[in-house]
Design an enzyme around this catalytic site. Structure first.
Site, PDB file in Angstrom:
ATOM      1  N   ASP A 122      -9.046  78.563  46.266  1.00 51.70           N
ATOM      2  CA  ASP A 122      -9.857  78.251  47.440  1.00 51.70           C
ATOM      3  C   ASP A 122     -11.099  79.131  47.447  1.00 51.70           C
ATOM      4  OD1 ASP A 122     -10.467  76.796  49.678  1.00 51.70           O
ATOM      5  OD2 ASP A 122      -9.356  78.101  51.040  1.00 51.70           O
ATOM      6  N   HIS A 148     -20.354  79.472  57.509  1.00 51.02           N
ATOM      7  CA  HIS A 148     -18.975  79.919  57.725  1.00 51.02           C
ATOM      8  C   HIS A 148     -18.822  81.390  57.324  1.00 51.02           C
ATOM      9  CE1 HIS A 148     -14.605  80.001  57.801  1.00 51.02           C
ATOM     10  NE2 HIS A 148     -14.596  80.406  56.551  1.00 51.02           N
ATOM     11  N   GLU A 192      -8.900  74.779  58.671  1.00 52.72           N
ATOM     12  CA  GLU A 192     -10.182  74.895  57.978  1.00 52.72           C
ATOM     13  C   GLU A 192     -10.525  73.536  57.392  1.00 52.72           C
ATOM     14  OE1 GLU A 192     -10.026  78.274  55.261  1.00 52.72           O
ATOM     15  OE2 GLU A 192     -10.649  79.595  56.906  1.00 52.72           O
ATOM     16  N   GLU A 211     -12.187  71.341  54.898  1.00 51.73           N
ATOM     17  CA  GLU A 211     -12.713  71.509  53.546  1.00 51.73           C
ATOM     18  C   GLU A 211     -12.598  70.199  52.779  1.00 51.73           C
ATOM     19  OE1 GLU A 211     -11.242  74.848  51.308  1.00 51.73           O
ATOM     20  OE2 GLU A 211     -10.697  75.990  53.106  1.00 51.73           O
ATOM     21  N   ASP A 266      -7.066  73.689  55.209  1.00 55.33           N
ATOM     22  CA  ASP A 266      -6.461  74.945  54.766  1.00 55.33           C
ATOM     23  C   ASP A 266      -6.001  75.730  55.998  1.00 55.33           C
ATOM     24  OD1 ASP A 266      -5.736  76.950  52.959  1.00 55.33           O
ATOM     25  OD2 ASP A 266      -7.647  77.975  53.226  1.00 55.33           O
ATOM     26  N   ARG A 302      -5.061  83.518  61.557  1.00 57.41           N
ATOM     27  CA  ARG A 302      -6.160  84.506  61.623  1.00 57.41           C
ATOM     28  C   ARG A 302      -5.669  85.926  61.900  1.00 57.41           C
ATOM     29  NH1 ARG A 302      -9.632  81.687  58.825  1.00 57.41           N
ATOM     30  NH2 ARG A 302     -10.110  79.688  59.792  1.00 57.41           N
ATOM     31  N   GLN A 327      -4.209  87.202  58.692  1.00 55.81           N
ATOM     32  CA  GLN A 327      -5.338  87.371  57.751  1.00 55.81           C
ATOM     33  C   GLN A 327      -6.141  88.639  58.065  1.00 55.81           C
ATOM     34  OE1 GLN A 327      -8.117  84.111  57.988  1.00 55.81           O
ATOM     35  NE2 GLN A 327      -9.448  84.888  56.371  1.00 55.81           N
ATOM     36  N   LYS A 372      -2.757  82.589  54.507  1.00 56.09           N
ATOM     37  CA  LYS A 372      -3.130  81.281  53.959  1.00 56.09           C
ATOM     38  C   LYS A 372      -1.970  80.637  53.200  1.00 56.09           C
ATOM     39  CE  LYS A 372      -7.714  81.883  54.675  1.00 56.09           C
ATOM     40  NZ  LYS A 372      -8.637  80.915  55.285  1.00 56.09           N
ATOM     41  N   THR A 423      -1.379  73.884  53.078  1.00 59.31           N
ATOM     42  CA  THR A 423      -2.694  73.284  52.930  1.00 59.31           C
ATOM     43  C   THR A 423      -2.459  71.784  52.862  1.00 59.31           C
ATOM     44  OG1 THR A 423      -3.639  75.196  51.803  1.00 59.31           O
ATOM     45  CG2 THR A 423      -4.717  73.076  51.414  1.00 59.31           C
ATOM     46  N   GLU A 440     -14.330  79.774  64.560  1.00 62.67           N
ATOM     47  CA  GLU A 440     -15.775  79.749  64.792  1.00 62.67           C
ATOM     48  C   GLU A 440     -16.136  78.961  66.049  1.00 62.67           C
ATOM     49  OE1 GLU A 440     -15.750  78.456  60.498  1.00 62.67           O
ATOM     50  OE2 GLU A 440     -17.864  78.994  60.743  1.00 62.67           O
TER      51      GLU A 440
END
Ligand code: CA
Length: 418
Positions: free
Chosen positions: A125, A132, A198, A200, A230, A234, A237, A250, A254, A360
């Protein structure tokens, strides 16, 4: 390019995700049937395994389409990929003499079970959206240190886990993990309170390599693209990520879309990467436009609630292309395999409403996102269903990416209960 008309009327309908121009690749089966390769057309699936057995599609000496993955087709190479598209355009095109023959091998999408479209060899990834990277860097380290000093020179990535990749339509359980908030004296083991998505795309590598490849060679190795969500915890992480990057934050899941949109279907939508802010080293030079104009949405539907589209963005905003990421991936000698999956990184645009993660959108939980049914979200809640959507808008037709959906299940009461 204009709409390629099919004798199958549903493929010509305005807004159809799967016109003859698209022909995306999936693995399907109906109740009790063995999963096998299929290609979407209109509201139907071409049963490629059956069409091959009947001699309607013959691209190799040995059968290619009976397996529950597209890996054998990918391995057969770009000439075979193109021959397959040309043969399907003949069989499904308006005015074909073979309509009656191929009609026997169409299966309605409605009621078909979709499976993983390919066997994931490895999952890497990346982190290729400038917006971002800036947003997350600002929240984790402050605006002055937001963009790491290497970011404008290297397509930053990490090696993920192929075992965590699952196909659309599944459920994702909220993980437990080690967390330590700013006010905690010591780390705790707890369910993630900041579980996130996420938005993607994933590039599906269809050809192997051994040794460094150029950006042009890397582009030729890519079979197609899938939507990719994904899932990211948080809080896990934030505590674990220095110095080696994300790990358990993570590792939960996914989700990828059910359909691989082949690179050939995307050719009319090629666009260049944005202007370089710093010159790139020559091995990352692009021989031509390597991004695509793909409109992307994220929709959130609470349990028993109504859907809200929480983000609208476009793949064309990325700073690095998948071909650049793949080329960079090989520089130190890493062999690439058929079925490798490369996540682009979260796709966030510069405008309000175009961010690709709730982290975000809600700015770390400080500005919760409003939902159409009156609710708010800082991160995903149990029972939420997340849908990613993608489409290229052509001259009188669209190229759709199909479904990429998963529902969030509550954390287990005790993950170590036996
Ligand atoms: Ca990611």
């Amino acid at each position: 390019m204009a709409l390629m008309r099919s004798w199958l009327e549903s493929a010509n309908a305005p807004g159809c995700a799967f016109p003859l121009n698209n022909l995306p690749c999936g693995v399907f089966g109906r109740d009790g049937e063995a999963p096998r390769c299929g290609v979407a057309i209109g509201d139907q699936i071409v049963d490629m395994a059956a069409a091959e057995s009947a001699g309607l599609v013959q691209l190799a000496d040995a059968p290619l389409f009976g397996a529950p993955s597209w890996n054998a087709v990918m391995e057969a190479g770009p000439a075979t990929w193109r021959a397959m598209r040309a043969r399907l355009a003949e069989l499904l095109g308006e005015g074909t003499a073979e309509r009656a023959a191929v009609a026997d091998y169409l299966v309605p999408q409605d009621g078909a079970q979709m499976y993983m479209p390919f066997r994931v060899a490895g999952f890497t990834d990346f982190y290729a959206s400038r917006q971002h990277a800036f947003n997350v860097g600002t929240m984790f380290r402050g605006p002055e240190n937001a963009l790491p000093p290497n970011w404008l020179h290297i397509p930053i990535g990490y090696n993920g886990r192929s075992s965590s990749v699952m196909v659309s339509g599944g459920e994702v359980r909220r993980p437990w993990g080690q967390v330590k908030g700013p006010d905690d004296e010591a780390p705790r083991f707890a369910p993630s309170a900041r579980f996130d998505i996420e938005l993607e795309l994933g590039a599906v590598v269809g050809q192997a390599s051994s040794g460094p490849v150029t950006v042009a060679e890397a582009d030729a190795m890519i079979f197609g693209y899938v939507l990719l969500n994904d899932w990211s915890a948080r809080d896990i992480q934030a505590w674990e990520y220095q110095p080696l990057g994300p790990f358990q934050g993570k590792a939960t899941a996914t989700t990828i879309g059910s359909w691989i949109v082949m690179k050939d279907a995307l050719e009319p939508f090629r666009v260049a990467t944005p202007e370089r802010e710093k010159p790139l080293l020559s091995y990352l030079a692009e021989p031509g436009p390597m991004l695509y104009d793909i409109a992307l949405d994220v929709a959130l539907t609470p349990k028993d609630g109504a859907e809200t589209v929480i983000s609208r963005t476009n793949y064309r905003t990325m700073y690095y292309s998948a071909a650049q990421q793949l080329a960079h991936h090989t520089t130190a000698g890493c062999r690439m395999d058929v079925g490798d999956l490369l996540g682009t990184g979260t796709i966030s645009g510069a405008e309000a409403g175009s961010f690709g993660s709730l982290l975000e959108m809600s700015w770390g939980g400080k500005q919760p996102v409003s939902l159409s049914d009156g609710g708010v979200r800082s991160f995903v809640e149990d029972g939420d269903t997340l849908d990613l959507r993608g489409r290229c808008i052509g001259d009188g037709y669209e190229i759709g990416f199909g479904e990429c959906r998963a529902r969030v299940l509550p954390a287990l009461t005790d993950p170590y209960a036996r």
